[in-house]
Write an enzyme that holds these catalytic residues in place. Sequence first.
Site, PDB file in Angstrom:
ATOM      1  N   LYS A  71      83.521   0.084  58.531  1.00 59.19           N
ATOM      2  CA  LYS A  71      84.348   0.194  59.730  1.00 59.19           C
ATOM      3  C   LYS A  71      83.813  -0.737  60.818  1.00 59.19           C
ATOM      4  O   LYS A  71      83.131  -0.321  61.751  1.00 59.19           O
ATOM      5  CB  LYS A  71      84.366   1.644  60.205  1.00 59.19           C
ATOM      6  CG  LYS A  71      85.579   2.022  60.993  1.00 59.19           C
ATOM      7  CD  LYS A  71      85.650   3.521  61.199  1.00 59.19           C
ATOM      8  CE  LYS A  71      86.580   3.905  62.316  1.00 59.19           C
ATOM      9  NZ  LYS A  71      87.989   3.595  62.103  1.00 59.19           N
TER      10      LYS A  71
HETATM   11  N1  PPE Z   1      92.023   3.500  57.536  1.00 55.01           N
HETATM   12  C1  PPE Z   1      91.795   2.806  58.661  1.00 55.01           C
HETATM   13  C2  PPE Z   1      92.062   1.356  58.693  1.00 55.01           C
HETATM   14  C3  PPE Z   1      91.302   3.490  59.778  1.00 55.01           C
HETATM   15  O1  PPE Z   1      91.081   2.810  60.899  1.00 55.01           O
HETATM   16  C4  PPE Z   1      91.091   4.878  59.713  1.00 55.01           C
HETATM   17  C5  PPE Z   1      90.595   5.620  60.905  1.00 55.01           C
HETATM   18  C6  PPE Z   1      91.340   5.547  58.501  1.00 55.01           C
HETATM   19  C7  PPE Z   1      91.798   4.809  57.427  1.00 55.01           C
HETATM   20  C8  PPE Z   1      91.068   7.009  58.319  1.00 55.01           C
HETATM   21  O2  PPE Z   1      89.694   7.284  58.313  1.00 55.01           O
HETATM   22  P1  PPE Z   1      89.103   8.672  58.793  1.00 55.01           P
HETATM   23  O3  PPE Z   1      89.291   8.722  60.269  1.00 55.01           O
HETATM   24  O4  PPE Z   1      87.694   8.656  58.388  1.00 55.01           O
HETATM   25  O5  PPE Z   1      89.882   9.733  58.105  1.00 55.01           O
HETATM   26  N2  PPE Z   1      91.040   5.121  62.138  1.00 55.01           N
HETATM   27  C9  PPE Z   1      90.361   5.484  63.351  1.00 55.01           C
HETATM   28  C10 PPE Z   1      90.709   4.542  64.467  1.00 55.01           C
HETATM   29  C11 PPE Z   1      91.850   4.860  65.340  1.00 55.01           C
HETATM   30  C12 PPE Z   1      91.939   3.927  66.539  1.00 55.01           C
HETATM   31  O6  PPE Z   1      93.061   3.570  66.880  1.00 55.01           O
HETATM   32  O7  PPE Z   1      90.910   3.596  67.129  1.00 55.01           O
HETATM   33  C13 PPE Z   1      90.529   6.946  63.655  1.00 55.01           C
HETATM   34  O8  PPE Z   1      91.436   7.589  63.142  1.00 55.01           O
HETATM   35  O9  PPE Z   1      89.710   7.470  64.408  1.00 55.01           O
END
Ligand code: PPE
Length: 307
Positions: free
Chosen positions: A159
């Site tokens: 990330k």
């Molecule tokens: N894919 C991506 C590209 C992504 O950014 C997130 C989280 C996920 C999947 C889901 O991951 P998880 O949160 O571990 O279930 N995206 C974060 C960023 C949001 C933002 O706009 O900043 C979030 O959901 O916190």
Amino acid sequence: MPIKEVEKIWFNGRLVDWKDAKIHVLTHGLHYGTGVFEGIRAYETINSTAIFRLTDHLKRLYRSAKIYFMEIPFTLDELREACKAVVRENGLKTAYVRPIVFRGYGEMGLYPLNSPVDVVVAAWSWGTYLGDEGIRNGIRVKTSSFRRIDVNTIPAGVKATGQYVNSVLAKVEAKMAGYDEAVMLDSRGMVSEGSGENIFMVRNSVVYTPSTSSGILEGITRDTVFHIVEDMGLKVVERDLTRVDFYYADEAFMSGTAAEVVPVVEMDNYKIGDGKPGPITRRIQDEFYRIVRGESGKYSHWLEPVG
Ligand code: PPE
């Protein structure tokens, strides 16, 4: 929507006033995207305010930092306490917690290893990501013309801040076309994920989702969904999925910390199922909210009280 400011931000080991949490314009991470971060939610549970899967998120932060050779100058215990402190000390009952580790001010140029590593943890109150309406009635998504970054271009499972320009392009395109969210395909043309969410579909009571080889971020909410689905006695299959698989799926939904669990009722010009949130999606959503509110004994260890 403008960010809802609170009092304090944790900045390299101490709480500073929100307005003083500033960095230099020649910060390495600003120019080259050399940062790693997390997004975590704190919920008001039946007992207290607790951060959902805080330790799992922080472990992913350290994994991300490793790939960019960033030595985080704080222990996991210290960062765990920092996350709790920004929620607690700002008097937040529910919150979105954003730890970020980035290459700071010192040197320019692409070799970052001589630049300092700065660590910030902020928290604020953040409502529904894809709208209350989206959670209730589902969202409309559009396949993006922008491909998801290839795993050998930028490791999507890490990330890092810089890679989010890929998501920004896709998100803006989808919104300008009148949709709520984008779905990106990987470099082979298989479904990967949303701009900030993982994606799932349901067909004949089997839950499917793209695997990590499709350039996805291995979401922690995705993993929570895996547990919920298994507890329901259903199966999750991780495999390559085409967008047409979604067009004739019975149900679809997205998952993410910010987004939580959101039904997808339309992709491109196709209604998914009958165009309404499906029954399995609803059960997963209900169970997700039970877990984060501390109403499910089985997963109480995922809720880490802010104290
Ligand atoms: N894919 C991506 C590209 C992504 O950014 C997130 C989280 C996920 C999947 C889901 O991951 P998880 O949160 O571990 O279930 N995206 C974060 C960023 C949001 C933002 O706009 O900043 C979030 O959901 O916190």
